[in-house]
Design a protein around this motif. Structure first.
Motif, PDB file in Angstrom:
ATOM      1  N   LEU A 119      -2.376   6.658   2.009  1.00 21.66           N
ATOM      2  CA  LEU A 119      -2.618   5.429   2.760  1.00 21.66           C
ATOM      3  C   LEU A 119      -2.517   4.196   1.860  1.00 21.66           C
ATOM      4  O   LEU A 119      -1.964   3.158   2.280  1.00 21.66           O
ATOM      5  CB  LEU A 119      -4.013   5.493   3.403  1.00 21.66           C
ATOM      6  CG  LEU A 119      -4.204   6.547   4.496  1.00 21.66           C
ATOM      7  CD1 LEU A 119      -5.640   6.524   5.016  1.00 21.66           C
ATOM      8  CD2 LEU A 119      -3.230   6.311   5.652  1.00 21.66           C
ATOM      9  N   ALA A 139       1.100   3.463   1.208  1.00 23.46           N
ATOM     10  CA  ALA A 139       1.752   2.927   2.411  1.00 23.46           C
ATOM     11  C   ALA A 139       1.372   1.476   2.645  1.00 23.46           C
ATOM     12  O   ALA A 139       2.220   0.646   3.022  1.00 23.46           O
ATOM     13  CB  ALA A 139       1.367   3.786   3.625  1.00 23.46           C
ATOM     14  N   LEU A 140       0.113   1.113   2.414  1.00 22.65           N
ATOM     15  CA  LEU A 140      -0.323  -0.276   2.596  1.00 22.65           C
ATOM     16  C   LEU A 140       0.288  -1.187   1.539  1.00 22.65           C
ATOM     17  O   LEU A 140       0.665  -2.332   1.837  1.00 22.65           O
ATOM     18  CB  LEU A 140      -1.847  -0.349   2.548  1.00 22.65           C
ATOM     19  CG  LEU A 140      -2.589   0.282   3.740  1.00 22.65           C
ATOM     20  CD1 LEU A 140      -4.069   0.422   3.436  1.00 22.65           C
ATOM     21  CD2 LEU A 140      -2.379  -0.560   4.999  1.00 22.65           C
ATOM     22  N   GLN A 190       3.960  -1.679   2.504  1.00 21.96           N
ATOM     23  CA  GLN A 190       4.170  -2.089   3.896  1.00 21.96           C
ATOM     24  C   GLN A 190       4.976  -1.051   4.692  1.00 21.96           C
ATOM     25  O   GLN A 190       5.750  -1.402   5.592  1.00 21.96           O
ATOM     26  CB  GLN A 190       4.899  -3.444   3.940  1.00 21.96           C
ATOM     27  CG  GLN A 190       4.197  -4.556   3.170  1.00 21.96           C
ATOM     28  CD  GLN A 190       2.869  -4.951   3.804  1.00 21.96           C
ATOM     29  OE1 GLN A 190       2.808  -5.189   4.999  1.00 21.96           O
ATOM     30  NE2 GLN A 190       1.827  -5.020   2.999  1.00 21.96           N
ATOM     31  N   ARG A 191       4.781   0.229   4.371  1.00 20.86           N
ATOM     32  CA  ARG A 191       5.453   1.312   5.114  1.00 20.86           C
ATOM     33  C   ARG A 191       4.402   1.941   6.047  1.00 20.86           C
ATOM     34  O   ARG A 191       3.814   2.969   5.742  1.00 20.86           O
ATOM     35  CB  ARG A 191       6.039   2.348   4.170  1.00 20.86           C
ATOM     36  CG  ARG A 191       7.104   1.790   3.226  1.00 20.86           C
ATOM     37  CD  ARG A 191       7.653   2.886   2.321  1.00 20.86           C
ATOM     38  NE  ARG A 191       8.323   3.924   3.079  1.00 20.86           N
ATOM     39  CZ  ARG A 191       9.613   3.907   3.416  1.00 20.86           C
ATOM     40  NH1 ARG A 191      10.381   2.868   3.062  1.00 20.86           N
ATOM     41  NH2 ARG A 191      10.146   4.890   4.096  1.00 20.86           N
ATOM     42  N   LEU A 192       4.200   1.276   7.185  1.00 20.01           N
ATOM     43  CA  LEU A 192       3.125   1.657   8.090  1.00 20.01           C
ATOM     44  C   LEU A 192       3.681   2.369   9.311  1.00 20.01           C
ATOM     45  O   LEU A 192       4.662   1.921   9.922  1.00 20.01           O
ATOM     46  CB  LEU A 192       2.345   0.418   8.531  1.00 20.01           C
ATOM     47  CG  LEU A 192       1.690  -0.385   7.397  1.00 20.01           C
ATOM     48  CD1 LEU A 192       1.069  -1.653   7.944  1.00 20.01           C
ATOM     49  CD2 LEU A 192       0.657   0.454   6.677  1.00 20.01           C
ATOM     50  N   HIS A 193       3.029   3.483   9.643  1.00 17.31           N
ATOM     51  CA  HIS A 193       3.403   4.227  10.844  1.00 17.31           C
ATOM     52  C   HIS A 193       2.598   3.695  12.026  1.00 17.31           C
ATOM     53  O   HIS A 193       1.561   3.051  11.836  1.00 17.31           O
ATOM     54  CB  HIS A 193       3.131   5.720  10.632  1.00 17.31           C
ATOM     55  CG  HIS A 193       3.913   6.626  11.523  1.00 17.31           C
ATOM     56  ND1 HIS A 193       3.435   7.070  12.732  1.00 17.31           N
ATOM     57  CD2 HIS A 193       5.150   7.171  11.396  1.00 17.31           C
ATOM     58  CE1 HIS A 193       4.338   7.860  13.300  1.00 17.31           C
ATOM     59  NE2 HIS A 193       5.394   7.931  12.510  1.00 17.31           N
ATOM     60  N   TYR A 217      -1.503   7.628  13.497  1.00 12.67           N
ATOM     61  CA  TYR A 217      -2.044   8.488  12.444  1.00 12.67           C
ATOM     62  C   TYR A 217      -3.014   9.477  13.090  1.00 12.67           C
ATOM     63  O   TYR A 217      -3.803   9.109  13.979  1.00 12.67           O
ATOM     64  CB  TYR A 217      -2.791   7.667  11.391  1.00 12.67           C
ATOM     65  CG  TYR A 217      -1.903   6.743  10.586  1.00 12.67           C
ATOM     66  CD1 TYR A 217      -1.346   7.152   9.383  1.00 12.67           C
ATOM     67  CD2 TYR A 217      -1.634   5.445  11.028  1.00 12.67           C
ATOM     68  CE1 TYR A 217      -0.541   6.297   8.635  1.00 12.67           C
ATOM     69  CE2 TYR A 217      -0.832   4.593  10.300  1.00 12.67           C
ATOM     70  CZ  TYR A 217      -0.288   5.028   9.096  1.00 12.67           C
ATOM     71  OH  TYR A 217       0.519   4.182   8.363  1.00 12.67           O
ATOM     72  N   LEU A 227      -9.060   1.688   7.596  1.00 11.01           N
ATOM     73  CA  LEU A 227      -7.649   1.348   7.796  1.00 11.01           C
ATOM     74  C   LEU A 227      -7.515   0.148   8.731  1.00 11.01           C
ATOM     75  O   LEU A 227      -6.636  -0.717   8.542  1.00 11.01           O
ATOM     76  CB  LEU A 227      -6.908   2.556   8.364  1.00 11.01           C
ATOM     77  CG  LEU A 227      -5.387   2.443   8.477  1.00 11.01           C
ATOM     78  CD1 LEU A 227      -4.762   2.099   7.133  1.00 11.01           C
ATOM     79  CD2 LEU A 227      -4.800   3.750   9.014  1.00 11.01           C
ATOM     80  N   LEU A 285      -5.685  -3.427   7.812  1.00 12.90           N
ATOM     81  CA  LEU A 285      -4.601  -3.990   8.602  1.00 12.90           C
ATOM     82  C   LEU A 285      -4.918  -5.399   9.106  1.00 12.90           C
ATOM     83  O   LEU A 285      -4.000  -6.208   9.334  1.00 12.90           O
ATOM     84  CB  LEU A 285      -4.301  -3.072   9.797  1.00 12.90           C
ATOM     85  CG  LEU A 285      -3.735  -1.687   9.473  1.00 12.90           C
ATOM     86  CD1 LEU A 285      -3.662  -0.833  10.734  1.00 12.90           C
ATOM     87  CD2 LEU A 285      -2.347  -1.806   8.842  1.00 12.90           C
ATOM     88  N   ILE A 288      -2.283  -7.714   4.720  1.00 10.68           N
ATOM     89  CA  ILE A 288      -2.342  -6.247   4.746  1.00 10.68           C
ATOM     90  C   ILE A 288      -2.515  -5.762   3.304  1.00 10.68           C
ATOM     91  O   ILE A 288      -1.643  -5.953   2.455  1.00 10.68           O
ATOM     92  CB  ILE A 288      -1.068  -5.664   5.374  1.00 10.68           C
ATOM     93  CG1 ILE A 288      -0.921  -6.145   6.831  1.00 10.68           C
ATOM     94  CG2 ILE A 288      -1.095  -4.144   5.329  1.00 10.68           C
ATOM     95  CD1 ILE A 288       0.367  -5.695   7.500  1.00 10.68           C
ATOM     96  N   LYS A 328      -1.559  -0.084  16.780  1.00 11.18           N
ATOM     97  CA  LYS A 328      -1.640   1.093  15.918  1.00 11.18           C
ATOM     98  C   LYS A 328      -2.612   2.086  16.561  1.00 11.18           C
ATOM     99  O   LYS A 328      -3.695   1.694  17.032  1.00 11.18           O
ATOM    100  CB  LYS A 328      -2.161   0.737  14.514  1.00 11.18           C
ATOM    101  CG  LYS A 328      -1.293  -0.266  13.764  1.00 11.18           C
ATOM    102  CD  LYS A 328       0.063   0.320  13.414  1.00 11.18           C
ATOM    103  CE  LYS A 328       0.917  -0.689  12.629  1.00 11.18           C
ATOM    104  NZ  LYS A 328       2.281  -0.186  12.365  1.00 11.18           N
TER     105      LYS A 328
END
Length: 667
Positions: free
Chosen positions: A28, A31-32, A35-38, A41, A58, A62, A68, A151
């Motif tokens: 996590l 990813a933060l 900036q590769r956010l799904h 989750y 999380l 965000l 972020i 999200k």
């Protein structure tokens, strides 16, 4: 201000405050940062490991007003409102209470609206596996292609109940159960900050009782603080949980190791006053003996997950591998039998007594002294007129002795001596005859053989000792009549009278004794049976080739066959590798020394050394012979004309792995 429970007060506020779950936090944080956010989750794991906590952290990451980031400031309006549970764009849904399709349609209808305050509208759905199939179907399209400002954070303790269509649309993170080390360390930090005095064993009791859940550990700690009046003592925590202290387990095991029967019963009686769950105690013993065995087989493998690594390592040095396995199996079977025993304490007591009584090398106790004393006088009067209807003839006794093993037939004529007392004057001079000591204790023979009436026999030292001695004699190689006295095999004497009964070349039913020396034919017969390619020279002993002639069988023989022999005066130095030397105990060394003394004399001594034995060991020698036989068998098949004809005519193929040489019998 009202009191806030520890589980809520010490909920992590940043990723750095989280205990454990490093594999999830690392993914996590990266990813933060990048900036590769799904958009969805899924967090899975048992209760109290941090699924909802990570979801809220999380959401703060965000929506933090600084941007972020994996490290939210905790001071802006968004961070403060999320932390206090009043952030309008963080929608927490309990799927266990809102399982209907209408609830899910309402959610999907509101997804399209932009967030009110934050950067993202975050839906945190707890226990998502409780949704119905219709709810999942209504949710699937939105879950796959939500708006950019939404999200979804899903949490569940049972991911197997989720449809695969939901699993394929989420990034799944499996949260691990907390180890007792993690829990005990965090509790120590919390109690230090709360200024609550505590004992370290109490923390380990709470950590084990939490069963991998940090929330449960903090809740139990709250309860223990109230129970102990603002203090955590191991005895108070043990009473509260209904378990026993780890120190009680140590005392039980120490009594077992030291063979202290009275101390063991006293400890069981003391523990029973607390009305514990005996199944839990046996489970703790199973865990302990499992870790002891791991430490014996793989040194250094004992971790400190239960705070007792030093105890495990000490027990691994004190206990033999046989003892550890016996204790483990006895505890396993005893735990299974607790459900059918009339009383739980009775079953627990019998389990520990089995460990004590059937431990290798444990003393066999005779029946109660009162019974044996009352029967001794009657047995003495019966010993004199016993004519021998229960004893067999020499032919009947000699035949089973040869079938069992051609080693030592001394005990067979000893039983028939009282029968031949009338025609032979020899038994009358038994007390003065040294060459045949087996015939001296005639009254003992008559009682120990069990030929007389069973209920009236007193037994000599112990009927259990008699059975144990016979089992040892059978294991070591020498044969004797099944109902013979167990004492003669300990110190065999080459008597010329019974020798033909055990000589392999003797006639099938010898009716008269032949004055032939017994020891020499025994060694030659054994050597002739062994599948050695080199004939044995008289008087020439080669360790790796002639090891089987020593007749050291069972576990001692297996361990000795992996060693290399050398001489230091009259001392045999047996060099065995570290792995096999660790399995040796005093009982094994006694049996190896007995085999060596039968061959080289009574002055022979034995010394075991751990080291590299090299290639000259009986086990390596037999392995070389096996490979040679295998190669010869394969070559014989390849050169066989019939096989070659079949291969040429039918384009056949020889499967060499299926070729097995003909093994010659050793017995």
């Amino acid at each position: 201000m009202s009191y806030q429970v520890l589980a809520r007060k010490w909920r992590p506020k940043t990723f750095e405050d989280m205990v454990g779950q490093e594999h999830v936090l690392q993914a996590l944080i990266h990813a933060l940062e990048n900036q590769r956010l799904h958009h969805a989750y899924l967090f899975t794991g048992t209760r109290g490991v941090g699924k909802t906590t990570i979801g809220r952290l999380l959401a703060r990451c965000l929506n933090c007003e600084t941007g972020i980031t994996p490290r939210p400031c905790g001071e802006c309006t968004s961070c403060t409102e999320i932390q206090e549970g009043r952030f309008v764009d963080l929608i927490e849904i309990d799927a266990a209470s809102r399982t209907g399709v209408d609830d899910m349609r309402e959610l999907t209808d509101n997804v399209q609206y932009a967030p009110t305050r934050g950067r993202y509208k975050v839906y945190l759905i707890d226990e998502v596996h409780m949704l119905t199939n219709q709810s999942f179907n209504a949710f699937l399209k939105t879950l796959e292609e939500p708006p950019e400002h939404v999200k979804f954070l899903l949490a569940t303790t049972d991911p197997q109940k989720l449809p695969v269509t939901v699993l394929s649309r989420c990034l799944q993170f499996n949260l691990k159960r907390m180890t007792p080390e993690h829990i005990a360390g965090h509790l120590q930090h919390v109690l230090t900050e709360e200024q609550v005095p505590f004992e370290e064993p109490a923390l380990w009791l709470l950590a084990r009782a939490a069963d991998g859940s940090m929330r449960d550990a903090l809740s139990l700690t709250d309860q223990a603080i109230a129970f102990g009046n603002q203090r955590l003592a191991a005895s108070d925590v043990s009473n509260m949980l209904g378990t026993i202290d780890q120190r009680d387990i140590e005392r039980l095991v120490n009594a077992l190791v030291e063979r202290d029967g009275p101390g063991l019963l006293s400890e069981i009686g003391r523990i029973s006053d607390f009305a514990p769950d005996y199944s839990v105690i046996l489970a703790d013993l199973l865990s302990l003996f499992h870790r002891v065995t791991m430490e014996q087989v793989v040194p250094g493998s004992a971790d400190n997950a239960l705070g007792d690594a030093e105890q495990v390592q000490a027990l691994a040095r004190r206990l033999s591998a046989e003892d550890a396995q016996l204790f483990y199996q006895a505890a396993l079977m005893g735990r299974k039998d607790l459900a059918v025993t009339p009383d739980a304490r009775m079953g627990f007591e019998m389990t520990l007594l089995r460990m004590l009584a059937f431990r290798p090398g444990a003393d066999r106790r005779e029946p109660p002294a009162v019974a044996s004393a009352s029967q001794t006088t009657s047995s003495e009067s019966r010993d004199e007129p016993e004519p021998g209807p229960a004893a067999s003839s020499p032919t009947e006794v000699g035949e089973p002795a040869r079938q069992m093993a051609p080693a030592e037939p001394v005990a067979a004529p000893a039983d028939t001596a009282p029968t031949a007392a009338a025609p032979e004057p020899q038994p009358e001079s038994e007390p003065n005859s040294n060459p045949n000591p087996e015939s001296e204790p005639q009254p003992v023979d008559s009682t120990s053989t069990g030929n007389g009436p069973g209920p009236e026999q007193p037994g000599d030292d112990s009927w259990l000792a008699s059975l144990d001695a016979q089992a040892d004699a059978m294991e070591a190689g020498p044969s004797e009549v099944p109902n013979a006295d167990p004492e003669p095999p300990v110190a065999p004497d080459p008597d010329p009278v019974p020798a033909p009964a055990a000589t392999p070349s003797a006639s099938p039913a010898p009716s008269e004794p032949r004055p032939e020396p017994a020891p020499e034919p025994k060694a030659e017969a054994t050597a002739s049976i062994a599948p050695d390619p080199v004939p044995e020279a008289s008087g020439d002993f080669v360790w790796e080739r002639d090891f089987r002639s020593l007749e050291i069988v069972g576990m001692p023989g297996n361990l000795a066959s992996h060693g290399a022999l050398s001489w230091d005066g009259d001392t045999v130095v047996l060099t065995i590798d570290e792995g096999h030397a660790r399995l040796l105990n005093a009982r094994h060394e006694e049996k190896i020394l007995a085999g060596l003394r039968n061959r080289f004399g009574a002055t022979t001594e034995l010394r075991i050394e751990a080291g590299e034995p090299g290639p000259h060991t009986p086990a390596a020698y037999e392995e070389r012979l096996r490979k040679a036989r295998q190669q010869a068998a394969e070559e014989s098949i390849r050169q066989d004309p019939a096989v070659q004809s079949i291969v040429e005519r039918f384009e056949a193929r020889v499967v060499e792995d299926s070729i097995r040489p003909i093994e010659t019998s050793r017995r």
